[in-house]
Design a protein around this motif. Structure first.
Motif, short mmCIF file in Angstrom:
data_model
loop_
_atom_site.label_atom_id
_atom_site.label_comp_id
_atom_site.label_asym_id
_atom_site.label_seq_id
_atom_site.Cartn_x
_atom_site.Cartn_y
_atom_site.Cartn_z
N ARG A 198 0.82 -1.21 0.00
CA ARG A 198 0.00 0.00 0.00
C ARG A 198 0.86 1.26 0.00
N GLN A 199 1.95 1.24 0.76
CA GLN A 199 2.84 2.40 0.80
C GLN A 199 3.55 2.61 -0.54
N VAL A 200 3.94 1.51 -1.18
CA VAL A 200 4.59 1.62 -2.49
C VAL A 200 3.65 2.25 -3.51
N LEU A 201 2.41 1.77 -3.54
CA LEU A 201 1.42 2.33 -4.47
C LEU A 201 1.14 3.79 -4.15
N PHE A 202 1.11 4.12 -2.86
CA PHE A 202 0.85 5.50 -2.45
C PHE A 202 1.96 6.42 -2.94
N PHE A 203 3.21 6.03 -2.72
CA PHE A 203 4.33 6.88 -3.13
C PHE A 203 4.47 6.94 -4.66
N LEU A 204 4.12 5.86 -5.35
CA LEU A 204 4.12 5.91 -6.81
C LEU A 204 3.10 6.92 -7.32
N SER A 205 1.97 7.01 -6.61
CA SER A 205 0.92 7.93 -7.02
C SER A 205 1.29 9.38 -6.74
N VAL A 206 1.69 9.67 -5.49
CA VAL A 206 1.96 11.06 -5.13
C VAL A 206 3.31 11.54 -5.66
N GLY A 207 4.25 10.63 -5.90
CA GLY A 207 5.55 11.01 -6.42
C GLY A 207 5.71 10.81 -7.90
N ARG A 208 4.58 10.69 -8.59
CA ARG A 208 4.62 10.38 -10.03
C ARG A 208 5.30 11.49 -10.83
N ASN A 209 5.09 12.77 -10.43
CA ASN A 209 5.72 13.85 -11.16
C ASN A 209 7.24 13.76 -11.09
N ALA A 210 7.75 13.56 -9.87
CA ALA A 210 9.21 13.46 -9.70
C ALA A 210 9.76 12.25 -10.44
N LEU A 211 9.04 11.14 -10.40
CA LEU A 211 9.52 9.92 -11.05
C LEU A 211 9.60 10.09 -12.56
N VAL A 212 8.56 10.69 -13.15
CA VAL A 212 8.55 10.91 -14.61
C VAL A 212 9.64 11.89 -15.01
N VAL A 213 9.82 12.94 -14.21
CA VAL A 213 10.86 13.93 -14.53
C VAL A 213 12.25 13.31 -14.44
N ILE A 214 12.49 12.48 -13.44
CA ILE A 214 13.80 11.83 -13.29
C ILE A 214 14.09 10.90 -14.46
N ILE A 215 13.10 10.08 -14.83
CA ILE A 215 13.30 9.14 -15.94
C ILE A 215 13.54 9.89 -17.25
N ALA A 216 12.74 10.94 -17.49
CA ALA A 216 12.91 11.72 -18.72
C ALA A 216 14.27 12.41 -18.75
N SER A 217 14.75 12.89 -17.59
CA SER A 217 16.06 13.54 -17.54
C SER A 217 17.18 12.55 -17.83
N LEU A 218 17.02 11.33 -17.31
CA LEU A 218 18.03 10.30 -17.59
C LEU A 218 18.06 9.95 -19.08
#
Length: 593
Positions: free
Chosen positions: A255-275
């Motif tokens: 549940r915590q993993v899904l929660f952080f994937l949801s609320v941190g989706r902007n940072a995750l997408v930005v990091i992957i795109a920057s890489l």
């Protein structure tokens, strides 16, 4: 013999005036001292400095909750701050500066636990509209003036004025702002470098320059929007492998993993795109990048009261003249957003102290202007994540500020490789939910007249600009209110007596007798006024006596059922019916219950 009455008296200060002689001047001084004593009290200090209410009871549990909430919101605010700086037409570090100092000062003066203040889409658009021609100096000056006006508004208790703006006007404004903000990101989404002003101008120039677009930016932006949309509902979706209410370690981790994937989706997408952009960097970069971001922590300095544009020095008066109506619209929009978001999180818990919240926003905005900030207000999306992350006190805002400060001091080289189309996708994904189309259906069903200020505000904001659109909407709303007051309508409603009246009229036309048993005393006068020939029976014996009298006179009695089941009887036999049962609605039946 008589005593001499011509005595001369010496004015002696009383204890009540604290040594101040009577008279107009003395009363003024006494009044000022009294107000000063009442202001500088511990009780008033606790109201003006809400941190005093919770800091003494702060515990390890509070710290853990605030750390988790602060880290979660910090993951959201960094990519948003970079994106909102682009909306305002400013370098990226101005957006990050706005995220830092608004968070720091709200810890001390803020009274709503869940609230997060900082850069938002609407305030960024406002900043762009009034300062784009003057650059960062205009944006910082606008921030300074906005903070001063907000503090003054709090001191003179102007927070109540926001209550006079109706929800349809607010819905029309936010929906138009969402469309305007989303449209402003089309340039970055298509990889175009254009100077546009306004909604229509943006669409026209983007369509005219489609042949110059960079397909790499467009593909990356669309993929990012899709991914962000799919990741957002992860924290609320029901999966087969998740057992509701389970406290098992594995279930809680999932549940915590899904929660952080949801609320941190902007940072995750930005990091992957920057890489991806960093990996593909070579002789020719396929994406349009954010570019250089000024590193280091900003140092305090006075807001710019003069500036130079095209080798021409502009004075403070000229800069204020250029800002125009933005001087009033920027604080107005900020206060409107603050009260709307704050009211959403205090509803059902406590009354929102609007003046204190406006004071905290004004101090945060004013202080931020000394560190290169643009105007800020409360953010609904970050406040919602703050609430669901288990925030305990406003100290979570301090954690957010520290995270952004560390990012600004350590991660600015990595910001260079962030594709602009991804930041555009972050903004578009954030404003999609701001379009309040769901309000149309209930308004159409309940009060169609409210659609007039809603649609008027929406269309005017898109056609003429947000500032004039909301002013027009408020004007239309007030005009409708004054019209309704000037032309009141009197509506006479029978309520539950309307059902009784139709039955009594029907019996009267047929020349039949009708009786009511156990009617409420408050209805007797009303019902008998409908038909004077109605018989009211207060007990079963009186009803039986009336039926026997009717039968003895050779008249047949028919049953009238109040609940479609009860029947009137004499002895052991059911009375013959002359008329069908009278069916009453629930409102009529309540008169007999």
């Amino acid at each position: 013999m008589g005593a001499n009455r011509n005595h001369e008296y010496e004015a002696v200060p009383s204890k009540e005036t604290n040594g101040i002689l009577p008279g107009p001047r003395g009363r003024i001084v006494a009044g000022v001292k009294k107000r000063a004593r009442s202001f500088f009290t511990y009780r008033n200090a606790k109201r003006r400095l809400p941190i005093l209410n919770w800091i003494r009871e702060y515990s390890i549990e509070h710290l853990i909750g605030d750390l988790i909430a602060g880290l979660t919101v910090g993951l959201m605010i960094i990519p948003q701050a970079l994106a909102y700086a682009a909306v305002a037409g400013l370098p990226a570090n101005y957006g990050l500066n706005s995220a830092i100092f608004g968070s720091f000062f709200y810890v001390i003066f803020g009274s709503t636990t869940e609230l997060n203040v900082g850069p938002t889409a609407v305030m960024s658009l406002m900043t762009f509209q009034y300062s784009s021609h003057g650059g960062p100096d205009y944006a910082v000056l606008l921030c300074f003036i906005t903070g001063i006006i907000e503090i003054v508004a709090s001191i003179v208790n102007l927070g109540f004025l926001i209550n006079f703006i109706s929800q349809p006007v607010i819905s029309g404004f936010t929906s138009a702002a969402a469309i305007t903000i989303g449209s402003s990101q089309l340039k970055a989404l298509f990889g175009l470098k254009l100077k546009t002003r306004g909604l229509v101008d943006t669409w026209v120039k983007v369509i005219q320059n489609l042949s110059k677009m960079r397909w790499q930016d467009l593909v990356l932006g669309i993929v990012s929007i899709v991914v962000l949309s799919l990741m957002k509902p992860l924290r609320t979706m029901k999966f087969r492998f998740l057992v509701p209410g389970s406290k098992a370690l594995g279930q809680r981790v999932l549940r915590q993993v899904l929660f952080f994937l949801s609320v941190g989706r902007n940072a995750l997408v930005v990091i992957i795109a920057s890489l991806v952009a960093y990996t593909l960097d070579g002789n020719e970069q396929p994406f349009t990048l954010t570019g250089f971001v000024q590193p280091g922590i900003p140092s305090p300095s006075l807001p710019p009261f003069t500036t130079t544009i095209d080798n021409k020095t502009l004075s403070f008066t000229e800069m204020m003249s250029d800002l125009g109506i933005g001087i009033a619209m920027s604080p107005f929009t900020a206060i409107l957003g603050l009260v709307a978001v704050g009211g959403a999180f205090t509803k059902g818990k406590k009354a929102l102290d609007a003046n204190q919240e406006i004071l905290s926003l004004g101090i945060s905005t004013l202080a931020g202007s000394f560190f290169g900030s643009m105007p800020i207000t409360a953010c609904m999306s970050r406040s919602a994540v703050n609430s669901t992350s288990g925030v305990r006190t406003p100290a979570a805002c301090f954690v957010v500020g520290v995270i952004v400060l560390l990012a600004l001091g350590l991660l600015t080289p990595a910001f260079y490789y962030i594709p602009r189309s991804v930041l555009a996708a972050v903004i578009i994904g954030a404003v999609l939910n701001m379009v309040d189309y769901e309000v149309l259906k209930p308004l159409w069903r309940s009060n169609k007249v409210d659609l007039i200020p809603l649609m008027g505000t929406f269309i005017a904001c898109l056609a003429w600009g947000l500032e004039w659109g909301i002013l027009l909407g408020i004007g239309v709303d007030l005009a409708m209110l004054l019209y309704s007051v000037a032309t009141p309508k009197v509506v006479v409603s029978y309520g539950y007596t309307s059902g009784i009246k139709s039955v009594t009229d029907d019996f009267k036309r047929q020349g039949q007798t009708i009786a009511f048993l156990h009617m409420k005393s408050g209805l007797v006068t009303t019902v008998t006024a409908l038909n004077k020939e109605i018989h009211l029976c207060d007990c079963q014996d009186s009803l039986d006596a009336m039926i026997e009298e009717i039968v003895s006179n050779g008249v047949e009695a028919g049953p009238v059922s109040m609940d479609n089941e009860t029947k009137l009887t004499t002895g052991d036999e059911e009375l013959p019916k002359l008329v069908p049962k009278a069916e009453f609605d629930e409102e009529t039946l309540s008169a007999f219950k």
